[in-house]
Design a protein around this motif. Structure first.
Motif, PDB file in Angstrom:
ATOM      1  N   GLY A 263      50.301  34.069  29.892  1.00 51.45           N
ATOM      2  CA  GLY A 263      49.938  35.301  29.216  1.00 51.45           C
ATOM      3  C   GLY A 263      48.713  36.000  29.771  1.00 51.45           C
ATOM      4  O   GLY A 263      48.154  36.884  29.119  1.00 51.45           O
ATOM      5  N   GLU A 264      48.282  35.653  30.976  1.00 54.88           N
ATOM      6  CA  GLU A 264      47.049  36.220  31.532  1.00 54.88           C
ATOM      7  C   GLU A 264      47.333  37.515  32.296  1.00 54.88           C
ATOM      8  O   GLU A 264      48.438  37.754  32.772  1.00 54.88           O
ATOM      9  CB  GLU A 264      46.383  35.203  32.469  1.00 54.88           C
ATOM     10  CG  GLU A 264      45.005  35.629  32.951  1.00 54.88           C
ATOM     11  CD  GLU A 264      44.349  34.594  33.859  1.00 54.88           C
ATOM     12  OE1 GLU A 264      43.174  34.776  34.205  1.00 54.88           O
ATOM     13  OE2 GLU A 264      45.040  33.619  34.222  1.00 54.88           O
ATOM     14  N   HIS A 265      46.293  38.371  32.413  1.00 47.51           N
ATOM     15  CA  HIS A 265      46.331  39.574  33.231  1.00 47.51           C
ATOM     16  C   HIS A 265      45.284  39.424  34.331  1.00 47.51           C
ATOM     17  O   HIS A 265      44.121  39.111  34.029  1.00 47.51           O
ATOM     18  CB  HIS A 265      46.020  40.821  32.410  1.00 47.51           C
ATOM     19  CG  HIS A 265      46.888  40.986  31.202  1.00 47.51           C
ATOM     20  ND1 HIS A 265      48.142  41.540  31.252  1.00 47.51           N
ATOM     21  CD2 HIS A 265      46.679  40.652  29.905  1.00 47.51           C
ATOM     22  CE1 HIS A 265      48.664  41.564  30.040  1.00 47.51           C
ATOM     23  NE2 HIS A 265      47.801  41.003  29.197  1.00 47.51           N
ATOM     24  N   ARG A 266      45.674  39.686  35.579  1.00 40.70           N
ATOM     25  CA  ARG A 266      44.716  39.624  36.679  1.00 40.70           C
ATOM     26  C   ARG A 266      44.785  40.919  37.473  1.00 40.70           C
ATOM     27  O   ARG A 266      45.863  41.484  37.675  1.00 40.70           O
ATOM     28  CB  ARG A 266      44.992  38.422  37.583  1.00 40.70           C
ATOM     29  CG  ARG A 266      44.684  37.094  36.919  1.00 40.70           C
ATOM     30  CD  ARG A 266      44.165  36.080  37.898  1.00 40.70           C
ATOM     31  NE  ARG A 266      43.515  34.961  37.226  1.00 40.70           N
ATOM     32  CZ  ARG A 266      42.826  34.031  37.853  1.00 40.70           C
ATOM     33  NH1 ARG A 266      42.677  34.074  39.157  1.00 40.70           N
ATOM     34  NH2 ARG A 266      42.265  33.049  37.183  1.00 40.70           N
ATOM     35  N   TRP A 267      43.621  41.356  37.989  1.00 43.82           N
ATOM     36  CA  TRP A 267      43.520  42.649  38.666  1.00 43.82           C
ATOM     37  C   TRP A 267      43.075  42.481  40.118  1.00 43.82           C
ATOM     38  O   TRP A 267      42.280  41.595  40.443  1.00 43.82           O
ATOM     39  CB  TRP A 267      42.510  43.543  37.944  1.00 43.82           C
ATOM     40  CG  TRP A 267      42.973  44.002  36.598  1.00 43.82           C
ATOM     41  CD1 TRP A 267      42.838  43.336  35.413  1.00 43.82           C
ATOM     42  CD2 TRP A 267      43.649  45.222  36.297  1.00 43.82           C
ATOM     43  NE1 TRP A 267      43.384  44.070  34.389  1.00 43.82           N
ATOM     44  CE2 TRP A 267      43.889  45.232  34.896  1.00 43.82           C
ATOM     45  CE3 TRP A 267      44.069  46.316  37.054  1.00 43.82           C
ATOM     46  CZ2 TRP A 267      44.527  46.289  34.260  1.00 43.82           C
ATOM     47  CZ3 TRP A 267      44.705  47.373  36.423  1.00 43.82           C
ATOM     48  CH2 TRP A 267      44.931  47.350  35.045  1.00 43.82           C
ATOM     49  N   TYR A 268      43.602  43.366  40.958  1.00 39.82           N
ATOM     50  CA  TYR A 268      43.255  43.426  42.377  1.00 39.82           C
ATOM     51  C   TYR A 268      43.148  44.900  42.769  1.00 39.82           C
ATOM     52  O   TYR A 268      43.696  45.771  42.096  1.00 39.82           O
ATOM     53  CB  TYR A 268      44.319  42.724  43.226  1.00 39.82           C
ATOM     54  CG  TYR A 268      44.715  41.360  42.708  1.00 39.82           C
ATOM     55  CD1 TYR A 268      44.092  40.209  43.171  1.00 39.82           C
ATOM     56  CD2 TYR A 268      45.701  41.224  41.735  1.00 39.82           C
ATOM     57  CE1 TYR A 268      44.439  38.951  42.685  1.00 39.82           C
ATOM     58  CE2 TYR A 268      46.056  39.981  41.234  1.00 39.82           C
ATOM     59  CZ  TYR A 268      45.425  38.847  41.707  1.00 39.82           C
ATOM     60  OH  TYR A 268      45.770  37.624  41.223  1.00 39.82           O
ATOM     61  N   ARG A 269      42.467  45.193  43.877  1.00 37.31           N
ATOM     62  CA  ARG A 269      42.274  46.577  44.318  1.00 37.31           C
ATOM     63  C   ARG A 269      42.780  46.740  45.748  1.00 37.31           C
ATOM     64  O   ARG A 269      42.573  45.866  46.591  1.00 37.31           O
ATOM     65  CB  ARG A 269      40.794  46.960  44.253  1.00 37.31           C
ATOM     66  CG  ARG A 269      40.217  46.960  42.856  1.00 37.31           C
ATOM     67  CD  ARG A 269      38.707  46.860  42.867  1.00 37.31           C
ATOM     68  NE  ARG A 269      38.062  48.004  43.491  1.00 37.31           N
ATOM     69  CZ  ARG A 269      37.543  49.023  42.814  1.00 37.31           C
ATOM     70  NH1 ARG A 269      37.592  49.026  41.491  1.00 37.31           N
ATOM     71  NH2 ARG A 269      36.960  50.009  43.431  1.00 37.31           N
ATOM     72  N   VAL A 270      43.410  47.877  46.011  1.00 41.51           N
ATOM     73  CA  VAL A 270      43.910  48.206  47.347  1.00 41.51           C
ATOM     74  C   VAL A 270      43.588  49.670  47.628  1.00 41.51           C
ATOM     75  O   VAL A 270      43.822  50.539  46.772  1.00 41.51           O
ATOM     76  CB  VAL A 270      45.439  47.988  47.458  1.00 41.51           C
ATOM     77  CG1 VAL A 270      45.921  48.314  48.872  1.00 41.51           C
ATOM     78  CG2 VAL A 270      45.816  46.565  47.084  1.00 41.51           C
TER      79      VAL A 270
END
Length: 427
Positions: A263-270
């Motif tokens: 149930g986790e949310h993880r963020w990345y940037r491009v």
């Protein structure tokens, strides 16, 4: 102009021909780069007493393993150097010290003689202990030397019986040496402890774990791993997503690995330049028992939180890996509106990876499930008919078309209804 280019091409061809004539091929080869070393694979087979169990398609585990080995030996690519190591094949006694030394090189890693390798496998019979740790150390020695691609494929039906030499620690030590040796593990009808240990061994070196219940699965998976050694894939770069886009790691085109709990949310940037198209995909592996009905979502948003495009996929327990992806083309900047001397500014796109996995209370939620994220930046579509260029992938155009179609259909249906009622009243 065309004539000049043709003359230049002919002159280059003439010089090339003279060079070949003046310098022998052997001298050219000697001065060139060294030939690529052939990949090496060491198959490590558990021949302990538990391999007598008859629970794989009506036959014994040992019979399934032998059949798989014979099929793999027949299909090994010519450029692969193959070896075979056994564990628990010789000592059937109760002496722990002797039982934990029972590993040997059955067939030396090198050019494959298929008949000789099959003959060696045919002599095996389930016998003794399960010294997985010592066998991995021996296999690493079998593959020593050179810069070739190296792979160990471990096939076993049980956990190690020779602790305190923890095979997971052995795998970590092998990975720490930086020799680019990958260990893949296959569990034959594994229990929970065996599954956990084999998963740990594989993850320590960037390998894979596979649970096997049938002969065809075993043969197919081992062949796939041997073929992968002949045509190695890019190893993913470890990264760690953030809880918000603001602190997310900046990713470039490539393959990345991470872990995500239930149930986790993880963020990345491009960063995406004008004229580029972002293509991203994510896969999450259910490496433990999970409840049915789950999903994976990959969203692209602006830094301000506005959703650009999303991809999602749902599962119901019939697969161990769930994947989804998305595309986002960024339009070119109009030359009339841009400063030709200034470098076009990139747009920062935030990628959110979410999952809706859940598990029984008895299942550990840490460490998180393995995540593999692929990022690619390519030239954007030139053809305006490309659906992605219109933003159909974002859903806005699709929504607008549906709304318009519904409005028109409602107007037509209302006019027809009024006309029918008018006719009915008249009659």
């Amino acid at each position: 102009m065309i004539t000049r280019k043709r003359l230049a091409a002919r002159a280059c061809g003439l010089f090339a021909a003279l060079a070949v004539g003046l310098f022998p091929a052997s001298a050219t080869a000697a001065d060139g780069p060294a030939a690529k070393e052939p990949p090496k694979v060491d198959l490590v087979l558990d021949v302990s007493g538990s391999m007598r169990a008859n629970d794989i398609d009506g036959g014994s585990r040992m019979a399934a393993a032998k059949q798989a080995f014979n099929e793999v030996i027949d299909a090994v690519p010519a450029e692969v150097q193959l070896g075979i190591r056994t564990l628990g094949a010789d000592y059937a006694g109760d002496d722990r010290t002797l039982g934990c030394k029972d590993t040997k090189q059955l067939y030396k890693v090198g050019p494959l003689d298929r008949t000789e390798a099959k003959t060696a496998v045919a002599t095996l019979a389930p016998t003794g202990w399960t010294p997985i740790g010592p066998a991995l150390l021996g296999a690493a020695q079998d593959l020593e030397g050179g810069n070739a691609t190296k792979r160990i494929v471990l096939i076993t039906d049980g956990e190690d019986t020779c602790a305190p030499l923890d095979p997971c620690e052995v795998a970590r030590d092998i990975a720490a040496k930086g020799i680019h040796l990958v260990i893949d593990t296959l569990g034959l009808v594994p229990d929970a402890k065996t599954r956990a240990q084999l998963t740990c061994i594989a993850e320590a070196t960037g390998g894979t774990y596979t649970s096997v219940q049938h002969k065809a699965e075993l043969s197919g998976r081992v062949r796939q791993l041997v073929d992968r050694a002949a045509d190695p894939v890019v190893n993913p770069v470890a990264t760690e997503g953030a809880k918000q886009c603001a602190g997310a790691p900046q990713l470039k085109a490539g393959l990345y690995s991470d872990r995500e709990t239930f149930g986790e949310h993880r963020w990345y940037r491009v960063d995406v330049l004008p004229g580029q198209e972002l293509r991203a995909s994510v896969s999450i592996g259910a490496d433990r028992a999970v409840n049915n009905d789950y999903g994976v979502m990959l969203r692209a948003t602006t830094v301000h939180g506005r959703e650009i495009v999303r991809g999602s996929e749902a599962g119901d327990g019939r697969t161990d890996v769930l994947s989804t992806g998305l595309r986002y083309p960024k339009a070119e900047i109009d030359d009339a509106d841009s400063d030709t001397d200034a470098k076009p500014a990139a747009e920062t796109v935030c990628l959110q990876v979410s999952n809706s996995f859940s598990a029984p209370a008895s299942v550990k939620t840490t460490p998180g499930m393995p995540v593999e994220l692929t990022i690619d930046l390519v030239d954007g579509p030139d053809d305006a008919s490309d659906a992605a260029a219109f933003g159909l992938g974002r859903g806005w155009w699709t929504l607008a078309v549906l709304v318009l179609a519904g409005l028109l259909a409602g107007l037509v249906w209302g006019w027809i209804s009024r006309w029918r009622i008018s006719v009915w009243r008249t009659n």
